[in-house]
Motif scaffolding. Structure first.
Motif, PDB file in Angstrom:
ATOM      1  N   MET A  75       0.819  -1.215   0.000  1.00  0.00           N
ATOM      2  CA  MET A  75       0.000   0.000   0.000  1.00  0.00           C
ATOM      3  C   MET A  75       0.854   1.268   0.000  1.00  0.00           C
ATOM      4  SD  MET A  75      -2.924  -1.045  -0.606  1.00  0.00           S
ATOM      5  CE  MET A  75      -3.600   0.617  -0.651  1.00  0.00           C
ATOM      6  N   TRP A 109      -5.677   2.049  -5.014  1.00  0.00           N
ATOM      7  CA  TRP A 109      -6.649   1.139  -4.425  1.00  0.00           C
ATOM      8  C   TRP A 109      -6.673   1.366  -2.917  1.00  0.00           C
ATOM      9  CZ3 TRP A 109      -5.857  -4.385  -6.836  1.00  0.00           C
ATOM     10  CH2 TRP A 109      -6.121  -4.342  -8.199  1.00  0.00           C
ATOM     11  N   SER A 110      -7.772   1.008  -2.296  1.00  0.00           N
ATOM     12  CA  SER A 110      -7.864   1.093  -0.840  1.00  0.00           C
ATOM     13  C   SER A 110      -7.204  -0.130  -0.214  1.00  0.00           C
ATOM     14  CB  SER A 110      -9.331   1.158  -0.407  1.00  0.00           C
ATOM     15  OG  SER A 110      -9.964  -0.087  -0.654  1.00  0.00           O
ATOM     16  N   ASP A 111      -6.887  -0.028   1.072  1.00  0.00           N
ATOM     17  CA  ASP A 111      -6.346  -1.173   1.796  1.00  0.00           C
ATOM     18  C   ASP A 111      -7.303  -2.362   1.697  1.00  0.00           C
ATOM     19  OD1 ASP A 111      -4.626   0.912   2.630  1.00  0.00           O
ATOM     20  OD2 ASP A 111      -4.372   0.004   4.604  1.00  0.00           O
ATOM     21  N   ALA A 112      -8.604  -2.093   1.845  1.00  0.00           N
ATOM     22  CA  ALA A 112      -9.598  -3.169   1.802  1.00  0.00           C
ATOM     23  C   ALA A 112      -9.618  -3.858   0.436  1.00  0.00           C
ATOM     24  CB  ALA A 112     -10.987  -2.627   2.136  1.00  0.00           C
ATOM     25  N   MET A 113      -9.528  -3.073  -0.636  1.00  0.00           N
ATOM     26  CA  MET A 113      -9.511  -3.671  -1.981  1.00  0.00           C
ATOM     27  C   MET A 113      -8.287  -4.567  -2.163  1.00  0.00           C
ATOM     28  SD  MET A 113     -10.721  -0.380  -4.265  1.00  0.00           S
ATOM     29  CE  MET A 113     -10.300  -1.118  -5.823  1.00  0.00           C
ATOM     30  N   ASP A 115      -5.465   7.689  -7.838  1.00  0.00           N
ATOM     31  CA  ASP A 115      -6.424   6.584  -7.935  1.00  0.00           C
ATOM     32  C   ASP A 115      -5.924   5.283  -7.307  1.00  0.00           C
ATOM     33  OD1 ASP A 115      -4.540   6.056  -9.895  1.00  0.00           O
ATOM     34  OD2 ASP A 115      -5.983   5.564 -11.455  1.00  0.00           O
ATOM     35  N   GLU A 127       1.743   1.504  -3.577  1.00  0.00           N
ATOM     36  CA  GLU A 127       0.515   1.820  -4.319  1.00  0.00           C
ATOM     37  C   GLU A 127       0.212   3.321  -4.239  1.00  0.00           C
ATOM     38  OE1 GLU A 127      -3.376   1.079  -6.208  1.00  0.00           O
ATOM     39  OE2 GLU A 127      -1.542  -0.093  -6.173  1.00  0.00           O
ATOM     40  N   ARG A 128       0.243   3.877  -3.038  1.00  0.00           N
ATOM     41  CA  ARG A 128      -0.083   5.292  -2.857  1.00  0.00           C
ATOM     42  C   ARG A 128       0.970   6.208  -3.489  1.00  0.00           C
ATOM     43  NH1 ARG A 128      -1.371   3.190   2.357  1.00  0.00           N
ATOM     44  NH2 ARG A 128      -3.617   2.856   2.450  1.00  0.00           N
TER      45      ARG A 128
END
Length: 180
Positions: free
Chosen positions: A15, A27-31, A25, A18-19
């Motif tokens: 993550m 993804w979220s941690d949950a995704m 855009d 990713e960020r």
């Protein structure tokens, strides 16, 4: 370069990358957690000395003949060294092990570096999704790879060393400094 299967323990490092790579855009941690835990997903990480330098993901539903490259991301300072290609090939070999025949992906229309990577591995553009990447309003090019042909060509180029026993024959790639 060490490529291994990703685990939920990698979520924090994935993550962070990713960020950093997708500020508008990500993804979220949950995704991402859902992707890492999905029976249809297969994610790998590239690490050196315990530091995550990249990750990539494939979605291949059990017994399906097609699969999707979900993402390929390389840390900015590690781009342009073949890591994106190595991760892509790991995903393609896994797809072959799963008896997939066609692999699909979307790539940003404003990312010629990633497009060249995919074309060089045998992907062909088959369509376009207007304004797919939001909030940036960037089109996605839809690409497809005949995995049997790719596998045959890589196995013959390697003298059979890349053969996969039993093989049926939002990609985000960073491999030169531009993200798909």
């Amino acid at each position: 370069m060490t490529v291994r299967r990703a685990t939920l323990d990698d979520l924090g490092a994935i993550m962070r990358l990713e960020r950093a790579s997708f500020p508008t855009d990500a993804w979220s941690d949950a995704m991402m957690r859902e992707e890492l835990g999905s029976p249809h997903g297969w994610y790998v990480v590239d690490e050196v000395a315990g530091r995550l330098l990249g990750y990539a993901g494939l979605r291949a539903v059990h017994n399906a003949k097609d699969a999707d490259i979900q993402t390929i991301t390389i840390a900015e300072e590690s781009r342009g060294r073949g890591r994106g290609r190595a991760l892509l090939r790991e995903l393609l070999h896994e797809a072959a092990r799963r008896h997939v025949t066609d692999v699909f992906l979307e790539v940003r229309a404003d990312n010629p570096v990633a497009q060249r990577l995919y074309l060089s591995e045998g992907f062909a553009e088959i369509g376009r999704k207007p304004r797919y990447y939001q909030p940036d309003d960037v089109d996605a090019l839809v690409m497809r790879l005949d995995l049997r042909g790719w596998h045959a060509s890589t196995a013959s180029a390697a003298g059979g060393a890349d053969a996969v026993p039993g093989a049926a024959g939002r990609a985000q790639a960073w491999d030169g400094g531009v993200c798909s």
